[in-house]
Design a protein around this motif. Structure first.
Motif, mmCIF file in Angstrom:
data_model
loop_
_atom_site.group_PDB
_atom_site.id
_atom_site.type_symbol
_atom_site.label_atom_id
_atom_site.label_comp_id
_atom_site.label_asym_id
_atom_site.label_seq_id
_atom_site.Cartn_x
_atom_site.Cartn_y
_atom_site.Cartn_z
ATOM 1 N N UNK A 1 0.802 -1.227 0.000
ATOM 2 C CA UNK A 1 0.000 0.000 0.000
ATOM 3 C C UNK A 1 0.836 1.280 0.000
ATOM 4 N N UNK A 2 1.924 1.313 0.766
ATOM 5 C CA UNK A 2 2.760 2.513 0.812
ATOM 6 C C UNK A 2 3.353 2.802 -0.569
ATOM 7 N N UNK A 3 3.835 1.768 -1.231
ATOM 8 C CA UNK A 3 4.405 1.939 -2.573
ATOM 9 C C UNK A 3 3.341 2.401 -3.565
ATOM 10 N N UNK A 4 2.149 1.830 -3.457
ATOM 11 C CA UNK A 4 1.067 2.242 -4.346
ATOM 12 C C UNK A 4 0.688 3.702 -4.098
ATOM 13 N N UNK A 5 0.612 4.105 -2.831
ATOM 14 C CA UNK A 5 0.295 5.504 -2.507
ATOM 15 C C UNK A 5 1.331 6.441 -3.110
ATOM 16 N N UNK A 6 2.605 6.058 -3.054
ATOM 17 C CA UNK A 6 3.668 6.875 -3.658
ATOM 18 C C UNK A 6 3.489 6.992 -5.164
ATOM 19 N N UNK A 7 3.117 5.877 -5.806
ATOM 20 C CA UNK A 7 2.880 5.898 -7.255
ATOM 21 C C UNK A 7 1.700 6.806 -7.586
ATOM 22 N N UNK A 8 0.640 6.710 -6.795
ATOM 23 C CA UNK A 8 -0.528 7.570 -7.012
ATOM 24 C C UNK A 8 -0.116 9.033 -6.946
ATOM 25 N N UNK A 9 0.714 9.379 -5.978
ATOM 26 C CA UNK A 9 1.196 10.761 -5.866
ATOM 27 C C UNK A 9 1.917 11.179 -7.148
ATOM 28 N N UNK B 1 1.400 11.491 8.854
ATOM 29 C CA UNK B 1 1.884 11.928 7.555
ATOM 30 C C UNK B 1 3.311 11.433 7.434
ATOM 31 N N UNK B 2 3.506 10.303 6.758
ATOM 32 C CA UNK B 2 4.871 9.761 6.637
ATOM 33 C C UNK B 2 5.808 10.754 5.995
ATOM 34 N N UNK B 3 6.945 10.976 6.614
ATOM 35 C CA UNK B 3 7.910 11.950 6.094
ATOM 36 C C UNK B 3 8.460 11.533 4.746
ATOM 37 N N UNK B 4 8.414 10.247 4.425
ATOM 38 C CA UNK B 4 8.929 9.780 3.130
ATOM 39 C C UNK B 4 8.097 10.323 1.975
ATOM 40 N N UNK B 5 6.880 10.759 2.249
ATOM 41 C CA UNK B 5 6.005 11.235 1.181
ATOM 42 C C UNK B 5 6.147 12.715 0.923
#
Length: 117
Positions: A6-14, A112-116
């Motif tokens: 999910x985290x990787x997918x959220x990053x791709x969506x961004x 709010x993950x700082x990686x994003x």
């Protein structure tokens, strides 16, 4: 469920939102505060046309990965389009609607993950 984390997918969506000049993109980790999913991705567009274009791009790029949404809401009006990818829920707002509904305030207990950022 989606085939990637999910985290990787959220990053791709961004990234896909950024590609259509979406603004104020925010990812909120809601896993600890809700059973709805793991992440919200929230973004804004400046017109109904842009909101629809952003949503269409997210849907198109996700389908290329073999990921289809469980449901889509709000496409007709294009003031707030919700794409439900099970663990990742994407909210694309017209800027005025986003200010009115203020999901970030409602989900302030999410992180709010700082990686994003």
């Amino acid at each position: 469920m989606i085939d990637i984390e999910p985290k990787e997918f959220a990053e791709k969506v961004k990234e896909w939102i950024d590609a259509k000049n979406g603004t104020d993109v925010e990812i909120i980790d809601i896993a600890e505060v809700s059973t709805l999913g793991d992440y919200f991705v929230i973004a804004s567009g400046n017109s109904e046309r842009q909101v629809k274009a952003i949503a269409d791009n997210v849907e198109y790029e996700a389908e290329k990965l073999g990921i289809v949404p469980k449901s889509i809401e709000g496409e007709r009006e294009a003031r707030w389009i919700l794409l439900d990818y099970y663990d990742v829920i994407v909210h694309i707002f017209h800027a005025e609607e986003r200010q009115f509904y203020n999901l970030e305030r409602l989900w302030k207990d999410g992180t709010r993950p700082s990686a994003f950022e």
